[in-house]
Motif scaffolding. Structure first.
Motif, PDB file in Angstrom:
ATOM      1  N   TYR A   9      -4.255   5.226   4.098  1.00  0.00           N
ATOM      2  CA  TYR A   9      -5.023   5.326   2.859  1.00  0.00           C
ATOM      3  C   TYR A   9      -4.666   4.206   1.892  1.00  0.00           C
ATOM      4  CZ  TYR A   9      -6.728   9.977   4.102  1.00  0.00           C
ATOM      5  OH  TYR A   9      -7.351  11.030   4.711  1.00  0.00           O
ATOM      6  N   LEU A  63     -10.327   5.613 -10.517  1.00  0.00           N
ATOM      7  CA  LEU A  63     -10.542   5.224  -9.124  1.00  0.00           C
ATOM      8  C   LEU A  63     -11.877   4.509  -8.953  1.00  0.00           C
ATOM      9  CD1 LEU A  63      -9.481   5.389  -6.193  1.00  0.00           C
ATOM     10  CD2 LEU A  63     -10.763   7.542  -6.000  1.00  0.00           C
ATOM     11  N   TYR A  75     -11.840   3.910  -2.361  1.00  0.00           N
ATOM     12  CA  TYR A  75     -10.673   4.077  -1.522  1.00  0.00           C
ATOM     13  C   TYR A  75     -11.069   3.957  -0.055  1.00  0.00           C
ATOM     14  CZ  TYR A  75     -11.985   8.968  -0.611  1.00  0.00           C
ATOM     15  OH  TYR A  75     -12.642  10.114  -0.231  1.00  0.00           O
ATOM     16  N   THR A 119      -3.113  15.341  -8.674  1.00  0.00           N
ATOM     17  CA  THR A 119      -3.945  15.285  -7.489  1.00  0.00           C
ATOM     18  C   THR A 119      -3.892  16.613  -6.763  1.00  0.00           C
ATOM     19  OG1 THR A 119      -4.493  14.014  -5.499  1.00  0.00           O
ATOM     20  CG2 THR A 119      -2.162  14.404  -5.911  1.00  0.00           C
ATOM     21  N   TYR A 150       1.664   7.683  -5.179  1.00  0.00           N
ATOM     22  CA  TYR A 150       1.231   6.343  -4.812  1.00  0.00           C
ATOM     23  C   TYR A 150       2.380   5.348  -4.931  1.00  0.00           C
ATOM     24  CZ  TYR A 150      -3.809   7.431  -5.430  1.00  0.00           C
ATOM     25  OH  TYR A 150      -5.089   7.927  -5.324  1.00  0.00           O
ATOM     26  N   PHE A 178       2.490   7.547 -17.862  1.00  0.00           N
ATOM     27  CA  PHE A 178       1.251   8.188 -17.457  1.00  0.00           C
ATOM     28  C   PHE A 178       1.535   9.461 -16.682  1.00  0.00           C
ATOM     29  CE2 PHE A 178      -1.863   5.044 -18.635  1.00  0.00           C
ATOM     30  CZ  PHE A 178      -1.188   3.843 -18.597  1.00  0.00           C
ATOM     31  N   TYR A 211      -7.863   0.958  -8.210  1.00  0.00           N
ATOM     32  CA  TYR A 211      -8.028   1.549  -9.537  1.00  0.00           C
ATOM     33  C   TYR A 211      -8.204   0.435 -10.556  1.00  0.00           C
ATOM     34  CZ  TYR A 211      -6.534   6.278  -8.204  1.00  0.00           C
ATOM     35  OH  TYR A 211      -6.447   7.540  -7.651  1.00  0.00           O
ATOM     36  N   GLY A 218      -5.273  14.615  -2.756  1.00  0.00           N
ATOM     37  CA  GLY A 218      -4.508  13.417  -2.404  1.00  0.00           C
ATOM     38  C   GLY A 218      -5.382  12.190  -2.275  1.00  0.00           C
ATOM     39  N   ASN A 219      -6.694  12.373  -2.212  1.00  0.00           N
ATOM     40  CA  ASN A 219      -7.588  11.225  -2.116  1.00  0.00           C
ATOM     41  C   ASN A 219      -7.901  10.611  -3.461  1.00  0.00           C
ATOM     42  OD1 ASN A 219      -7.800  11.207   0.622  1.00  0.00           O
ATOM     43  ND2 ASN A 219      -9.640  12.452   0.675  1.00  0.00           N
ATOM     44  N   GLN A 220      -7.724  11.354  -4.497  1.00  0.00           N
ATOM     45  CA  GLN A 220      -7.915  10.801  -5.824  1.00  0.00           C
ATOM     46  C   GLN A 220      -6.866  11.371  -6.764  1.00  0.00           C
ATOM     47  OE1 GLN A 220     -11.848  10.703  -7.393  1.00  0.00           O
ATOM     48  NE2 GLN A 220     -11.183  10.091  -9.436  1.00  0.00           N
ATOM     49  N   PHE A 221      -6.293  10.476  -7.520  1.00  0.00           N
ATOM     50  CA  PHE A 221      -5.395  10.876  -8.590  1.00  0.00           C
ATOM     51  C   PHE A 221      -6.169  10.780  -9.894  1.00  0.00           C
ATOM     52  CE2 PHE A 221      -0.753  10.508  -7.189  1.00  0.00           C
ATOM     53  CZ  PHE A 221      -1.043  10.801  -5.886  1.00  0.00           C
ATOM     54  N   GLY A 257      -6.681   5.246 -19.179  1.00  0.00           N
ATOM     55  CA  GLY A 257      -5.715   5.390 -18.100  1.00  0.00           C
ATOM     56  C   GLY A 257      -6.175   4.590 -16.887  1.00  0.00           C
ATOM     57  N   LEU A 258      -5.928   5.131 -15.704  1.00  0.00           N
ATOM     58  CA  LEU A 258      -6.369   4.505 -14.470  1.00  0.00           C
ATOM     59  C   LEU A 258      -7.507   5.321 -13.872  1.00  0.00           C
ATOM     60  CD1 LEU A 258      -3.212   3.708 -14.774  1.00  0.00           C
ATOM     61  CD2 LEU A 258      -3.443   3.023 -12.384  1.00  0.00           C
ATOM     62  N   TYR A 260      -6.225   2.344  -1.983  1.00  0.00           N
ATOM     63  CA  TYR A 260      -7.030   2.673  -3.152  1.00  0.00           C
ATOM     64  C   TYR A 260      -7.131   1.465  -4.080  1.00  0.00           C
ATOM     65  CZ  TYR A 260      -5.547   7.311  -1.564  1.00  0.00           C
ATOM     66  OH  TYR A 260      -5.276   8.428  -0.800  1.00  0.00           O
ATOM     67  N   PHE A 268       2.556  14.227 -11.358  1.00  0.00           N
ATOM     68  CA  PHE A 268       3.471  13.087 -11.357  1.00  0.00           C
ATOM     69  C   PHE A 268       3.585  12.509 -12.757  1.00  0.00           C
ATOM     70  CE2 PHE A 268       3.374  12.561  -6.723  1.00  0.00           C
ATOM     71  CZ  PHE A 268       2.167  13.172  -6.401  1.00  0.00           C
ATOM     72  N   PHE A 292      -5.522  10.343 -13.917  1.00  0.00           N
ATOM     73  CA  PHE A 292      -4.474   9.909 -14.829  1.00  0.00           C
ATOM     74  C   PHE A 292      -4.824  10.239 -16.261  1.00  0.00           C
ATOM     75  CE2 PHE A 292      -1.669   7.281 -12.198  1.00  0.00           C
ATOM     76  CZ  PHE A 292      -2.429   7.132 -11.060  1.00  0.00           C
ATOM     77  N   GLY A 293      -3.799  10.523 -17.044  1.00  0.00           N
ATOM     78  CA  GLY A 293      -3.983  10.609 -18.483  1.00  0.00           C
ATOM     79  C   GLY A 293      -4.090   9.221 -19.088  1.00  0.00           C
ATOM     80  N   ASN A 322       2.362  15.478  -0.722  1.00  0.00           N
ATOM     81  CA  ASN A 322       1.952  14.243  -1.365  1.00  0.00           C
ATOM     82  C   ASN A 322       3.106  13.704  -2.198  1.00  0.00           C
ATOM     83  OD1 ASN A 322       0.673  12.353  -3.271  1.00  0.00           O
ATOM     84  ND2 ASN A 322      -1.172  13.018  -2.206  1.00  0.00           N
ATOM     85  N   TYR A 327      -0.404  18.611  -7.023  1.00  0.00           N
ATOM     86  CA  TYR A 327       0.811  17.850  -7.336  1.00  0.00           C
ATOM     87  C   TYR A 327       0.647  17.178  -8.690  1.00  0.00           C
ATOM     88  CZ  TYR A 327       1.591  18.357  -2.322  1.00  0.00           C
ATOM     89  OH  TYR A 327       1.765  18.871  -1.054  1.00  0.00           O
TER      90      TYR A 327
END
Lengths: 116, 113
Positions: free
Chosen positions: A31, A45, A48, B95, A105, B91, A35, B98-101, A42-43, A33, B35, B103-104, A102, B33
């Motif tokens: 995988y 997507l 991907y 997720t 990243y 930050f 961003y 797991g394919n997209q996070f 923020g960030l 990605y 982070f 973020f704040g 998970n 999850y």
């Protein structure tokens, strides 16, 4: 941690020109990605990839395309750059380690793109 | 889409003191999850700490710990014994697939000598 490099680190380009950013990883992660980072957002997507030639859109994909012809390389192309695409672009790989968990990243060092 | 909210755009802390950065999120999932990432002026994104939603125990990594309140959908980061090198943008991220996070918008932390 996986090796992940982005190029270029900085780029200035003119409106209307195509631009390609490169992400290269050395650890065979499936995988990858792209961003973009903007103040106040923020960030977010863009696209991907989950394997060679397998890609999907993210939430801000308009005006961008991607390609992944080899496991190690993930390219992001701005087909006709606009000023709204001035941003910092990050490539990332997923450290899921195949266990179903998970681990977050690992990011590249980013590309600051300015469209004038 | 999931949302992650960091309501403190800027925070400051005296060196050696403790500071807490806030994060809330919105989800209907039960398994996910969370982070915290640190971004110093070098621009590199660095993973600080991670929390699995099914674990009730709060994660800890040296001087960094979280207060995870699942029912309240809150995930705050506590930095103890703050050091000058802790100055950065922080930050919060979420997720489930797991394919997209998600973020704040980040909290800029200043450490005052």
């Amino acid at each position: 941690d996986a090796g992940i490099t982005q190029s270029p680190r900085h780029k200035v380009t003119e409106t209307g020109t195509p631009v390609t950013l490169r992400c290269h990883q050395t650890e065979n992660h499936r995988y990858m990605y792209w961003y973009r980072q903007d103040p106040g957002h923020g960030l977010r997507l863009i696209h991907y990839s989950y394997g060679v030639k397998d890609t999907d859109k993210g939430e801000v994909s308009d005006g961008y395309s991607v390609s992944r012809s080899k496991t190690e390389d993930f390219l992001l192309t701005l087909e006709s750059a606009t000023s709204s695409q001035t941003s910092v672009y990050f490539c990332a790989i997923s450290e899921s380690k195949g266990t179903g968990s998970n681990y977050g990243y690992t990011f590249g060092s980013g590309t600051r793109l300015t469209v004038v | 889409a999931q949302t992650v909210t960091q309501s403190q755009p800027e925070m400051s802390v005296q060196e050696a003191e403790t500071v807490t950065l806030s994060c809330t999120y919105d989800t209907s999932e039960s398994d996910y999850y969370l982070f915290w990432y640190k971004q110093p002026p070098s621009r590199q994104m660095i993973l600080v700490i991670r929390q699995e939603a099914y674990k009730q125990q709060n994660a800890t990594e040296n001087r960094f710990s979280v207060n995870f309140q699942k029912a309240a959908k809150s995930f705050s980061l506590k930095i103890s014994d703050s050091q000058l090198g802790d100055a950065a943008m922080y930050f919060c991220a979420y997720t489930d697939t797991g394919n997209q996070f998600y973020f704040g918008t980040g909290t800029s932390l200043t450490v005052i000598p």
